[in-house]
Design a protein around this motif. Structure first.
Motif, PDB file in Angstrom:
ATOM      1  N   GLY A 172       0.814  -1.211   0.000  1.00  0.00           N
ATOM      2  CA  GLY A 172       0.000   0.000   0.000  1.00  0.00           C
ATOM      3  C   GLY A 172       0.846   1.258   0.000  1.00  0.00           C
ATOM      4  O   GLY A 172       0.558   2.218  -0.739  1.00  0.00           O
ATOM      5  N   ARG A 175       0.867   4.082  -3.054  1.00  0.00           N
ATOM      6  CA  ARG A 175       0.560   5.501  -2.849  1.00  0.00           C
ATOM      7  C   ARG A 175       1.718   6.383  -3.303  1.00  0.00           C
ATOM      8  O   ARG A 175       1.523   7.459  -3.871  1.00  0.00           O
ATOM      9  N   ARG A 182      -2.241   8.029  -5.144  1.00  0.00           N
ATOM     10  CA  ARG A 182      -3.653   7.901  -4.739  1.00  0.00           C
ATOM     11  C   ARG A 182      -3.851   6.545  -4.078  1.00  0.00           C
ATOM     12  O   ARG A 182      -2.951   5.696  -4.082  1.00  0.00           O
ATOM     13  N   ALA A 183      -5.048   6.368  -3.517  1.00  0.00           N
ATOM     14  CA  ALA A 183      -5.378   5.083  -2.913  1.00  0.00           C
ATOM     15  C   ALA A 183      -5.422   4.009  -4.003  1.00  0.00           C
ATOM     16  O   ALA A 183      -5.909   4.255  -5.113  1.00  0.00           O
ATOM     17  N   ARG A 210      -6.186   0.604  -6.321  1.00  0.00           N
ATOM     18  CA  ARG A 210      -7.207  -0.368  -6.705  1.00  0.00           C
ATOM     19  C   ARG A 210      -6.629  -1.745  -6.414  1.00  0.00           C
ATOM     20  O   ARG A 210      -5.508  -2.069  -6.846  1.00  0.00           O
ATOM     21  N   LEU A 228      -4.908  -1.325   4.478  1.00  0.00           N
ATOM     22  CA  LEU A 228      -4.734  -0.252   3.498  1.00  0.00           C
ATOM     23  C   LEU A 228      -5.502   1.009   3.852  1.00  0.00           C
ATOM     24  O   LEU A 228      -5.238   2.073   3.301  1.00  0.00           O
ATOM     25  N   SER A 235      -8.830   3.685   4.460  1.00  0.00           N
ATOM     26  CA  SER A 235      -9.948   4.192   3.655  1.00  0.00           C
ATOM     27  C   SER A 235      -9.458   4.651   2.285  1.00  0.00           C
ATOM     28  O   SER A 235      -8.297   5.002   2.102  1.00  0.00           O
ATOM     29  N   GLY A 236     -10.361   4.606   1.352  1.00  0.00           N
ATOM     30  CA  GLY A 236     -10.063   5.107   0.021  1.00  0.00           C
ATOM     31  C   GLY A 236      -9.715   4.035  -0.989  1.00  0.00           C
ATOM     32  O   GLY A 236      -9.917   4.228  -2.193  1.00  0.00           O
ATOM     33  N   CYS A 237      -9.185   2.919  -0.545  1.00  0.00           N
ATOM     34  CA  CYS A 237      -8.824   1.867  -1.497  1.00  0.00           C
ATOM     35  C   CYS A 237     -10.092   1.145  -1.981  1.00  0.00           C
ATOM     36  O   CYS A 237     -11.072   1.022  -1.249  1.00  0.00           O
TER      37      CYS A 237
END
Length: 332
Positions: A74, A78, A83-84, A86, A112, A114-116
């Motif tokens: 993770g 990033r 960004r988070a 996929r 990971l 939030s956001g993923c």
């Protein structure tokens, strides 16, 4: 979407599987025979309590290594993509006697943050030839999956296709060939097994059930009998598979504890060479963690004597535990 090349069975494994199939009266290809045996094994297992299994997995010695590999993947994603990530989590489809993706997906979400975006997909033998979504994920995760396939290279081929350039693959809780090739570790494993057998013999002689067994009274049909019964009902096999054959077909890269030798499969996955090669040569190994240096038994349940032996082996051979989790990064 392009298909993924199906890196199939090795010639020795193919020949052995077809010989066993003919012996029990089945005219099946090696791939189909492995599939029906695995499906019978999964059926004999019955419904498994996933909540209980997940709780046990989180207490395993290998849990921190698996979560640690995800956290590193993770952080790498990033930094690379800004960004988070996929995320794709692979699990076992129905009929493959491994876990589905629920457990690994849950650990991924926790590790990971939030956001993923986490997607799950369950795979079986037909998936090893695609079609597959290429380069769609910054992270791909599997847990205790590849070693249930003779064509483990096909699983890694799917990973290669799915991971974006600069992305990561987390290989969780796979059997480590270095463990079975380490003579000093195997010497201690054998010593521990011998000590355990001596204690069992004493308990057996003191147990009324042990005396009944001695005088010819049989227990209820065991797991091997259930697997053979399912194969007879579904496919009409004309003779039973041995416990050794069943275990080598179901879990070809995790050596079983039953006596005797069998040439099917291999002793663990060779993550230093074979896995690297079948990932397409475009991945760099970033980090590894191994666990369980005296076999399947968790360290917490070892006696003080064997816990001390375990810890000394871990200190001397940190890459040689029986299971490995790893973070691989695909070249940009």
């Amino acid at each position: 979407m392009n298909g993924v090349a199906n890196r199939g069975l090795t010639p020795p494994d193919r020949a052995l599987l077809e010989d066993i199939a003919r012996r029990v009266g089945l005219k099946l290809s090696a791939e189909d025979f492995a599939t029906v045996v695995q499906a019978a094994f999964a059926a004999a297992q019955g419904d498994r309590n996933e909540a209980v299994q997940e709780a046990a997995l989180r207490e395993c010695d290998s849990f921190d290594g698996f979560r640690g590999a995800i956290e590193r993947a993770g952080a790498s994603a990033r930094e690379t993509f800004g960004r988070a990530p996929r995320v794709l989590v692979l699990g076992a489809a129905e009929g493959v006697p491994a876990r589905d993706s629920r457990y690994a997906a849950g650990v991924a979400v926790e590790a990971l943050g939030s956001g993923c975006v986490v997607e799950r997909r369950e795979i079986g033998r037909p998936d090893l030839s695609g079609p597959w979504r290429e380069g769609g994920f910054e992270i791909v995760i599997s847990h205790s999956l590849a070693h249930f396939f003779f064509e483990s290279a096909g699983v890694f081929g799917l990973v290669d296709a799915a991971v974006a350039a600069g992305g990561s693959y987390v290989m969780g809780n796979e059997p480590n060939r270095r463990y079975w090739l380490n003579g000093e570790i195997q010497e201690q494993v054998s010593a521990k097994a011998a000590a355990g057998m001596a204690r069992k013999r004493v308990r057996r002689w003191l147990s009324p059930r042990g005396w009944l067994r001695w005088f010819g009274r049989r227990d209820e049909p065991g797991f091997t009998d259930r697997v053979n019964a399912i194969l007879a009902e579904r496919h009409g096999i004309q003779g039973p598979l041995t416990v050794k054959e069943i275990n080598r077909i179901v879990d070809p890269y995790f050596p079983d504890e039953y006596p005797g030798e069998h040439a099917l499969g291999a002793k663990g996955l060779d993550w230093e060479q074979d896995v690297r090669a079948t990932l397409g040569g475009g991945f760099e190994l970033e980090w590894t963690s191994t666990a369980r240096f005296l076999g399947k038994q968790p360290r917490a349940s070892l006696t003080p004597r064997w816990a001390a032996v375990h810890d000394e082996l871990a200190r001397r051979f940190p890459r040689d535990g029986s299971v490995i989790s790893a973070h691989w990064r695909k070249k940009a």
